[in-house]
Design an enzyme around this catalytic site. Structure first.
Site, mmCIF file in Angstrom:
data_model
loop_
_atom_site.group_PDB
_atom_site.id
_atom_site.type_symbol
_atom_site.label_atom_id
_atom_site.label_comp_id
_atom_site.label_asym_id
_atom_site.label_seq_id
_atom_site.Cartn_x
_atom_site.Cartn_y
_atom_site.Cartn_z
ATOM 1 N N ASN A 263 47.278 55.602 25.987
ATOM 2 C CA ASN A 263 48.688 56.487 26.050
ATOM 3 C C ASN A 263 48.472 57.149 24.815
ATOM 4 O O ASN A 263 48.713 58.634 24.667
ATOM 5 C CB ASN A 263 49.931 56.200 26.453
ATOM 6 C CG ASN A 263 50.597 54.583 25.525
ATOM 7 O OD1 ASN A 263 49.518 53.906 25.850
ATOM 8 N ND2 ASN A 263 51.511 54.656 25.223
ATOM 9 N N SER B 275 53.123 54.213 36.658
ATOM 10 C CA SER B 275 54.314 53.592 36.326
ATOM 11 C C SER B 275 54.650 55.249 36.952
ATOM 12 O O SER B 275 53.862 56.510 37.120
ATOM 13 C CB SER B 275 54.634 53.961 34.388
ATOM 14 O OG SER B 275 56.233 54.394 34.144
ATOM 15 N N CYS C 240 59.460 56.924 20.939
ATOM 16 C CA CYS C 240 60.079 56.174 20.117
ATOM 17 C C CYS C 240 61.530 55.087 20.365
ATOM 18 O O CYS C 240 62.664 56.575 20.319
ATOM 19 C CB CYS C 240 60.286 56.861 18.980
ATOM 20 S SG CYS C 240 61.820 55.514 17.122
HETATM 21 C C1 LIG Z 1 50.240 53.065 29.170
HETATM 22 C C2 LIG Z 1 52.057 52.649 29.227
HETATM 23 N N1 LIG Z 1 51.775 51.003 29.538
HETATM 24 C C3 LIG Z 1 53.189 51.004 29.509
HETATM 25 C C4 LIG Z 1 54.314 51.960 29.380
HETATM 26 C C5 LIG Z 1 55.641 51.581 29.359
HETATM 27 O O1 LIG Z 1 56.513 52.128 31.267
HETATM 28 P P1 LIG Z 1 58.370 51.919 31.806
HETATM 29 O O2 LIG Z 1 58.200 52.998 31.134
HETATM 30 O O3 LIG Z 1 57.316 52.382 33.246
HETATM 31 O O4 LIG Z 1 58.281 51.034 31.719
HETATM 32 C C6 LIG Z 1 53.984 53.026 29.144
HETATM 33 C C7 LIG Z 1 55.024 54.239 29.071
HETATM 34 O O5 LIG Z 1 55.555 54.739 27.151
HETATM 35 C C8 LIG Z 1 52.272 53.249 28.410
HETATM 36 O O6 LIG Z 1 52.371 54.239 28.274
#
Ligand SMILES: Cc1ncc(COP(=O)(O)O)c(C=O)c1O
Lengths: 393, 380
Positions: free
Chosen positions: B147, B197, B324
């Site tokens: 991400n 998500s 953050c």
């Molecule tokens: C790669 C990744 N995994 C998990 C999450 C967590 O997602 P959620 O806010 O829906 O719990 C994020 C959110 O920033 C993400 O970018």
């Protein structure tokens, strides 16, 4: 760059928001006046890690940031948290701790203003195109033909100009104190009127990062074992003992742990080498003159002249919220200044700020830090009866 | 307020189809477990959403979409499903996963599992699978795309290699960052589980899903409670959130090709504009490719935290890495994990484009970014 005092020139202003009512209203007023502003809280101390005042009404703790954030949203301005922890630790906390270990009483608010709020924050905001800094301080800035003037706040009870003597002429045009012309009651009233959640928030304490006793904080954060020593009178007779000089401030009366004297006792001197704390009756605190260092001359004339070359009459304020006393001040060749009381005197606490106001006691002329006693000389220094010599004569 | 969102990896603007769905929603009381028609209507919304997500991800019938409160819960659930009932074993993951995966791994480590972590090199290459990985490997959680950097990892190849060495290993991938930017089919990637998500793809915040191959993973609920989601997840379903995820999935599915073409073009645009307007920036290119929407770039001499604020005051939303939550900036574990020093990490910003953005908006965003950098550099 044009001065920020006039909103019509499109000034961009960063408002330092502590989460208290004063800076909340400062943001509100500037926004209403048409400035382009951003609200910023300064992350200066990790309260969760170091302990501190999160649970109390203070400033700059995480819960205060939540308040500031909500106020900013209510006012309709963007809000950010800037991290200054490292700088604050270095410029404020370390100096604070060091001072106490040296038997000197620091003034962290002055350090925070001089080194963090009006320097680092200003610098950081400037890089983002925001050339002026506003705070919720009770002080006023005025312009004349001669230049810029820093004055006491309208509300005599709340006046905070004492902490601001470090501001320089070139900074004043880019500094705003929106509540400086108001009383605290008016500030709260305005906050209430606009439904700001900080309207009824209690005052913050002076030292925002200390909870509990200063002595305990200094020992814990300084990471040094505290060393006990003797409490003596001015004749050198031992009256008792203490657990560390960091627990004392010159002029302090309470908590000396010495009893059985007819008159109340005050701390007269703190000697870091022998770890001795000298106490005596109030009259023994009297000084005729003393020295001030790390000076800044704020008023246009004195800023240009580098301070008064000949003695001038001023009102000297040696402690926050203390009434000033009449004195003369002049600068010395070594860059320090010599202050002489004219008739009344007030306890002289090494390390504290001494701020000079004009004779009418409204304008800040300048200020500095009260010089510590020459090591070991304790009572002799600058004492009216002791024929002591001041640092420059 | 008008703004340009270059921070879609933190939060995507609601898709137009989602917005019109919400606008039309009648607001009736709805609990999908109710017997009456109100309940039935809610049930239909949820099952429709499940079908739409299944279609987008080309799921075979053995795979179930388990709706959760988000990717964090889904990733926690994945760890729980893979480790529950097993006393020990090895878990394989990467050093650049989202904190919810890293923390889940830490938790498993505290319960006797051995954690092995693949690191990522500066060019985005994942270190190869350790030779000594064997049948003791219980679970592997390897994200499809990161991400923060957008870098893609060869999850399918890794899955095949792991399968051959540890046939019982449960394979999971957090595909949150990749979803929407490319066609994803977890089954074809040989995955047993995958996480998505909602708010990263233009659905509401507070909804996500864990995709589970029910033939490979035993049913359990992390939350104790009712039998919702066929006992995979207790608690009354977030009807509106789930429905919004379904609507977003449908729109993305229908427009996937168009999205991919646009993003690929816009990536080239962004890279070209970086070269023209900010020639001294350093783009974190990836040897193994990246999702087109995401570009991680170091702007030398510009602290990213300040650049983010400067950009915001000019109407550009961008971030210095992952969002953050604490409000207290910390240097990115992803970039540090890749071997970049703190200064490098602190001067890195992430451009993450939305799925549906006009070229002119992207262009304007890049101009604002360049203006901010110029202001910041001019002030030094
Ligand atoms: C790669 C990744 N995994 C998990 C999450 C967590 O997602 P959620 O806010 O829906 O719990 C994020 C959110 O920033 C993400 O970018």
């Amino acid at each position: 760059m044009s001065p920020a005092q006039d909103a019509s020139n499109g000034a961009k202003v960063v408002v330092a928001m502590s989460g208290g009512v004063d800076s909340s209203v400062a943001a509100l007023l500037l926004h209403e006046q048409g400035y382009e502003i951003i609200g910023v809280s300064m992350q200066v101390w990790d309260y969760r890690q170091h302990g501190g005042c999160d649970s109390r009404a203070t400033c700059c703790a995480p819960s205060d940031f939540m308040d500031a954030r909500q106020v900013a949203a209510r006012v309709g301005v963007p809000y950010y948290v800037f991290d200054f922890e490292e700088l604050f630790r270095h410029e404020v906390i370390d100096r604070f701790v060091e001072s106490y270990h040296a038997g000197v009483t620091p003034n962290p608010c002055v350090d925070c203003n001089n080194r963090v709020k009006f320097l680092a924050l200003r610098e950081r905001a400037r890089r983002m195109g925001f050339y002026s800094v506003a705070t919720g301080h009770y002080a006023q800035i005025e312009r004349s033909e001669a230049g810029w003037h820093l004055k006491r706040g309208q509300d005599g009870e709340k006046d905070q100009s004492y902490f601001l003597y470090g501001l320089r002429q070139e900074e004043l045009p880019h500094t705003l104190f929106p509540v400086g012309g108001m009383t605290k009651a008016q500030v709260r009233e305005l906050a209430r009127e606009f439904g700001l959640k900080t309207a009824e928030k209690p005052e913050s304490q002076d030292v925002c990062f200390v909870s509990g006793s200063v002595g305990e904080f200094v020992t814990r954060i300084g990471g040094r074992k505290s060393q006990g020593g003797a409490i003596v009178n001015s004749q050198g007779e031992i009256l008792g003992s203490h657990e560390g000089i960091q627990n004392f401030t010159v002029g302090q009366r309470r908590g000396l742990g010495v009893s059985g004297t007819a008159e109340p006792l005050y701390v007269l001197a703190i000697d870091r080498t022998s770890n001795k704390v000298t106490v005596g009756v109030r009259s023994e605190l009297e000084r005729e003159s003393f020295s001030v260092q790390e000076l800044n001359w704020v008023s246009p004339a004195l800023a240009t002249a580098g301070g008064p070359q000949e003695p001038i009459e001023v009102v000297a304020q040696l402690r926050y919220r203390n009434p000033g006393v009449r004195a003369t001040v002049r600068t010395c060749a070594d860059g320090s200044a010599e202050v002489r009381f004219l008739n009344e005197w007030t306890p002289v606490t090494p390390g504290q700020a001494c701020v000079f106001y004009d004779k009418s006691n409204t304008e800040v002329l300048g200020g500095g830090r009260i010089l510590s006693h020459p090591v070991g000389s304790g009572l002799q220094w600058g004492h009216r009866q002791g024929l002591g010599r001041t640092a420059c004569s | 307020m008008d703004y340009i969102n270059f921070d879609a990896n933190a939060g995507h603007t609601l898709l137009s189809s989602v917005r019109s769905f919400l606008a039309d929603f009648d607001g009736a009381a709805r609990n999908p477990s109710s017997v009456h028609r109100g309940g039935q209507a809610a049930r239909v919304l949820i099952e429709e959403a499940r079908d739409r997500v299944s279609t987008l991800l080309r799921l075979p019938p053995s795979y179930r979409v388990v709706f959760t409160s988000g990717a964090t819960e889904a990733n926690n659930l994945a760890f729980y499903l893979a480790t529950c009932g097993h006393a020990a074993g090895t878990i394989l993951t990467t050093a650049v996963e989202h904190p919810c995966v890293l923390a889940s791994a830490d938790h498993a480590a505290g319960h006797g599992f051995q954690i092995r972590s693949l690191t990522v090199q500066r060019n985005g290459t994942l270190t190869p699978l350790p030779q000594d990985i064997g049948s003791e490997l219980r679970f592997a959680s390897l994200m499809l795309a990161n991400n923060e950097t957008g870098h893609c990892f060869p999850v399918e190849a890794l899955a095949r290699a792991i399968r051959s060495k540890a046939p019982h290993c449960v394979l999971h991938s957090d595909v949150v960052a990749a979803l929407g930017k490319m066609a994803i089919a977890p089954a074809e990637l040989r995955l047993d589980m995958a996480t998505i998500s909602g708010h990263k793809v233009g659905a509401l915040t507070g909804v996500g899903a864990l995709i589970v191959d029910t033939t490979r993973v035993q049913c359990r609920s992390l939350l104790r409670g009712g039998p919702q989601e066929l006992r995979w997840r207790a608690g009354t379903e977030n009807v509106l959130g789930i429905a919004s995820l379904g609507v977003a999935a449908k729109e993305i599915h229908e427009r996937q090709d168009e999205i991919m073409k646009r993003l690929s073009r816009q990536r080239r645009m962004v890279l070209q504009m970086l070269e023209e307007l900010l020639p001294d920036t350093i783009v974190h290119h990836a040897a193994n490719g990246a999702i087109d929407s995401t570009i991680s770039v170091r702007v030398t001499g510009c602290p990213a935290d300040d650049l983010v604020v400067a950009a915001d005051t000019r109407g550009l939303h961008i971030s210095s890495g992952a969002a953050c939550a604490s409000g207290k900036p910390e240097s990115s574990h992803v970039l540090r994990g890749m071997g970049f020093d703190d200064t490098h990490a602190s001067e890195t910003i992430r451009i993450s484009l939305e799925l549906f953005m006009d070229d002119s908006v992207v262009e304007r965003g890049m101009e604002i970014l360049a203006e901010c950098v110029a202001t910041m550099r001019g002030a030094q």
